[in-house]
Design an enzyme around this catalytic site. Structure first.
Site, PDB file in Angstrom:
ATOM      1  N   ASP A 201      50.428  56.465  -6.608  1.00  0.00           N
ATOM      2  CA  ASP A 201      51.328  56.513  -5.463  1.00  0.00           C
ATOM      3  C   ASP A 201      50.654  55.970  -4.197  1.00  0.00           C
ATOM      4  O   ASP A 201      49.491  56.275  -3.920  1.00  0.00           O
ATOM      5  CB  ASP A 201      51.712  57.993  -5.250  1.00  0.00           C
ATOM      6  CG  ASP A 201      52.826  58.186  -4.244  1.00  0.00           C
ATOM      7  OD1 ASP A 201      53.874  57.551  -4.419  1.00  0.00           O
ATOM      8  OD2 ASP A 201      52.648  58.969  -3.298  1.00  0.00           O
ATOM      9  N   GLU A 243      51.428  51.443  -7.006  1.00  0.00           N
ATOM     10  CA  GLU A 243      52.542  51.260  -6.088  1.00  0.00           C
ATOM     11  C   GLU A 243      51.961  50.723  -4.789  1.00  0.00           C
ATOM     12  O   GLU A 243      51.338  51.464  -4.022  1.00  0.00           O
ATOM     13  CB  GLU A 243      53.267  52.587  -5.809  1.00  0.00           C
ATOM     14  CG  GLU A 243      54.503  52.384  -4.954  1.00  0.00           C
ATOM     15  CD  GLU A 243      54.794  53.502  -3.963  1.00  0.00           C
ATOM     16  OE1 GLU A 243      55.919  53.563  -3.465  1.00  0.00           O
ATOM     17  OE2 GLU A 243      53.903  54.306  -3.657  1.00  0.00           O
TER      18      GLU A 243
HETATM   19  C1  GLC Z   1      55.861  56.923  -2.721  1.00  0.00           C
HETATM   20  C2  GLC Z   1      56.892  57.530  -3.637  1.00  0.00           C
HETATM   21  C3  GLC Z   1      57.908  58.266  -2.814  1.00  0.00           C
HETATM   22  C4  GLC Z   1      57.224  59.341  -2.014  1.00  0.00           C
HETATM   23  C5  GLC Z   1      56.061  58.766  -1.206  1.00  0.00           C
HETATM   24  C6  GLC Z   1      55.193  59.853  -0.678  1.00  0.00           C
HETATM   25  O1  GLC Z   1      56.395  55.967  -1.894  1.00  0.00           O
HETATM   26  O2  GLC Z   1      57.462  56.541  -4.438  1.00  0.00           O
HETATM   27  O3  GLC Z   1      58.918  58.812  -3.612  1.00  0.00           O
HETATM   28  O4  GLC Z   1      58.125  59.940  -1.137  1.00  0.00           O
HETATM   29  O5  GLC Z   1      55.235  57.933  -1.971  1.00  0.00           O
HETATM   30  O6  GLC Z   1      54.458  60.429  -1.720  1.00  0.00           O
END
Ligand code: GLC
Ligand code: CA
Length: 572
Positions: A201, A243
């Protein structure tokens, strides 16, 4: 040469709380229930699942606010249920990836609780503090319109703490070696329990420098190598899927020039340009995004997706481009989010138009990389715009026409099932669609089967061909002496294309349609002429179906990737 890198040609399916959270602890609608659905998942043909956070959490951000990394939230089941799930997955040949959320913790995490109440606690320096309110506190919020600031005052600590996301998600001080060691421990723990890696993440924020005096954060890319090395020492074939919604000129910093950092990254640039291309029925923005993200080490892979559990973030498009996507797919304010995205599911975005939904998925499955599907999209599930923020697209999986879509016996599921309108569970559910050969579910199953038989997409080099009209994207992949070719008509009108497959000496004269019977033979000058219906698509194998007899054991075109990388200013 043997190619053992499973993620290069995988089909990943993402599971969210809508598939394992209903809060009544009866073994249905939770991990135990999900384990019973493994045959459905393996029947669909996917090869890996990605589980969104399921660890203990106050659940104020869909579980992305973890209060104990070494646990399973009781609402989902027990640690035992989790291990049964991974074991069941393994038995069916499915890999399990889980979310690794280490940019921040929940403010309820004992580390934060200790850090705020005792300045001498060893956990104090695990977070990011400031005596005074930093001057740039209002900048860089992740959720504009909902989140006001990135620094908040904590009464107990008598200090300000940094939070890139919501105020209940204090950022970990990821430059602190103790925090880094803990992150490795967390990875090691779950690897030991049978997972094959992590969807990591918010990677750019994890590796960024943080602090009251940091006005322009710098990314400490070397941290990525540390994580990768640790992981591969523990379990050689485990991976990290990052991500990281970043500009394309930094992609190679995430992959590493020698492929020594992240094995996979989501391709956000392609995602946004794909929707823009669909909106204006012009393939060129998508082709450009593919060009910009072409370079990657041979061992690295893109994750391609249409929709995920967050909003469709359009932040990398210009305002005019973004407006075009809004106008086409999310015209009402209630469909938009954070001033930069669309929060709907795919099917309603495309007005439930089956031709267009197939086109979008066919495209996603044939873009360079590994496809990542979202649960329920194989049924064309809808959303519930009455739910706040991103929750609208996180409703329970619609298994059947029984109460709550067969997801739970709980009177009150945590998020309500979609029960009204054309996407309600009485009309859209897996049980119905299983019986209907023409259903979206059965289409998805067939396309996944086909996709697995064209490893050229996962492994090969691609070329965008001139189709004579920008409405149609024509692409060819080459790998180990074989080629495949795809056509996608983004337009609502039928389009005739005339194109040359771009191979020499008549090698491209025969195109065998992999999904239907209309094969194509080249006419004059080796050109093919194909009439595509509105939103039509074609998957062709170049040359004929004896291709497996011709497949080479070695790769020849490695030099190509290297050259492309050099073109973009990377080290040779
Ligand atoms: C990422 C996740 C999202 C979350 C954020 C904070 O962007 O995909 O769902 O709110 O991180 O952890
Ligand atoms: Ca239950």
């Amino acid at each position: 040469m043997i190619n053992d890198l499973w993620y290069k040609n995988a089909v990943i399916y993402s599971l969210g709380v809508g598939t394992y959270m209903d809060a009544n602890g009866d073994g249905i609608g939770d991990f135990e229930g999900l384990t019973r659905r493994l045959d459905y998942l393996s029947g669909l043909g996917i090869t890996a699942v990605w589980l969104m956070p399921f660890q203990k959490s106050p659940f104020r951000d869909n579980g992305y606010d973890i209060s104990d990394y070494y646990s399973v939230d009781p609402r989902f089941g027990t640690m035992g249920d989790f291990v049964e799930f991974t074991r069941g997955a393994e038995q069916r040949g499915l890999r399990v990836l889980i979310d690794l959320v280490v940019n921040h913790t929940s403010d309820q995490h004992p580390w934060f609780q200790e850090a705020r109440s005792d300045p001498n606690s060893k956990y104090r320096d695990w977070y990011v503090w400031s005596k005074k309110k930093p001057p740039h506190a209002e900048e860089g919020v992740a959720f504009p319109g909902v989140q006001k600031s990135t620094w908040s005052y904590d009464q107990a600590a008598k200090a300000w703490y940094f939070h890139r996301f919501y105020d209940f998600q204090p950022d970990l001080n990821t430059s602190n070696p103790h925090v880094q060691a803990e992150i490795l421990k967390i990875m090691g723990f779950w690897i030991q329990l049978g997972v094959s890696g992590f969807r990591m993440d918010a990677v750019p924020f994890v590796i960024a420098t943080k602090g009251a005096d940091v006005t322009k954060p710098t990314e400490q890319y070397d941290m990525l190598r540390q994580l990768r090395e640790f992981l591969q020492w523990r379990e050689g074939d485990s991976i990290i899927l990052a991500e990281a919604n970043v500009p394309p000129n930094t992609d190679m910093h995430y992959f590493g020039d020698e492929g020594e950092r992240m094995q996979m990254m989501f391709n956000f640039l392609v995602n946004q340009n794909l929707f823009y291309a669909l909106a204006i029925a012009d393939s060129r923005p998508l082709a450009r995004a593919l060009g910009k993200t072409r370079a990657r080490p041979p061992t690295a892979q893109w994750g391609n997706f249409l929709r995920n559990h967050d909003e469709l973030d359009l932040g990398r498009l210009t305002q005019a481009q973004c407006d075009a996507v809004f106008a086409a797919f999310g015209p009402e304010k209630s469909m938009q989010l954070y001033g930069r995205g669309i929060r709907r599911r795919l099917a309603p975005m495309l007005q439930g138009d089956r031709r267009r939904i197939e086109l979008a998925y066919s495209l996603m499955f044939t873009l360079p990389g590994t496809p990542v599907l979202r649960y329920g999209d194989e049924l064309g599930m809808g959303d519930d715009l009455d739910l706040p923020e991103r929750n609208c697209a996180r409703t329970p999986m619609q298994w059947s026409s029984e109460a709550n879509g067969g997801f739970t016996k709980s009177e009150k599921p945590i998020l309500p099932v979609v029960d009204e309108g054309p996407y309600g569970y009485r009309h859209v559910n897996a049980a119905f669609q299983r019986r209907d050969p023409e259903s979206m579910l059965n289409w998805t199953e067939r396309i996944i089967r086909m996709r697995k038989e064209v490893p050229e997409v996962g492994w090969g080099d691609f070329e965008v061909l001139d189709a004579g009209t920008p409405c149609v994207l024509a692409m060819r992949y080459d790998w180990r002496n074989n080629s495949v070719l795809f056509l996608h008509n983004l337009d609502a009108k039928p389009r005739e294309v005339v194109f040359h497959p771009g191979l020499q000496g008549g090698a491209g004269d025969l195109l065998v349609n992999l999904l239907a019977d209309d094969h194509s033979r080249a006419g004059k000058g080796g050109r093919h002429q194909v009439l595509l219906e509105a939103y039509g698509y074609r998957w062709y194998r170049v040359g004929g179906l004896d291709y497996l007899l011709k497949r080479s054991d070695v790769d020849r075109k490695r030099a190509h990737n290297k050259a492309a990388h050099r073109d973009r200013g990377g080290a040779p």
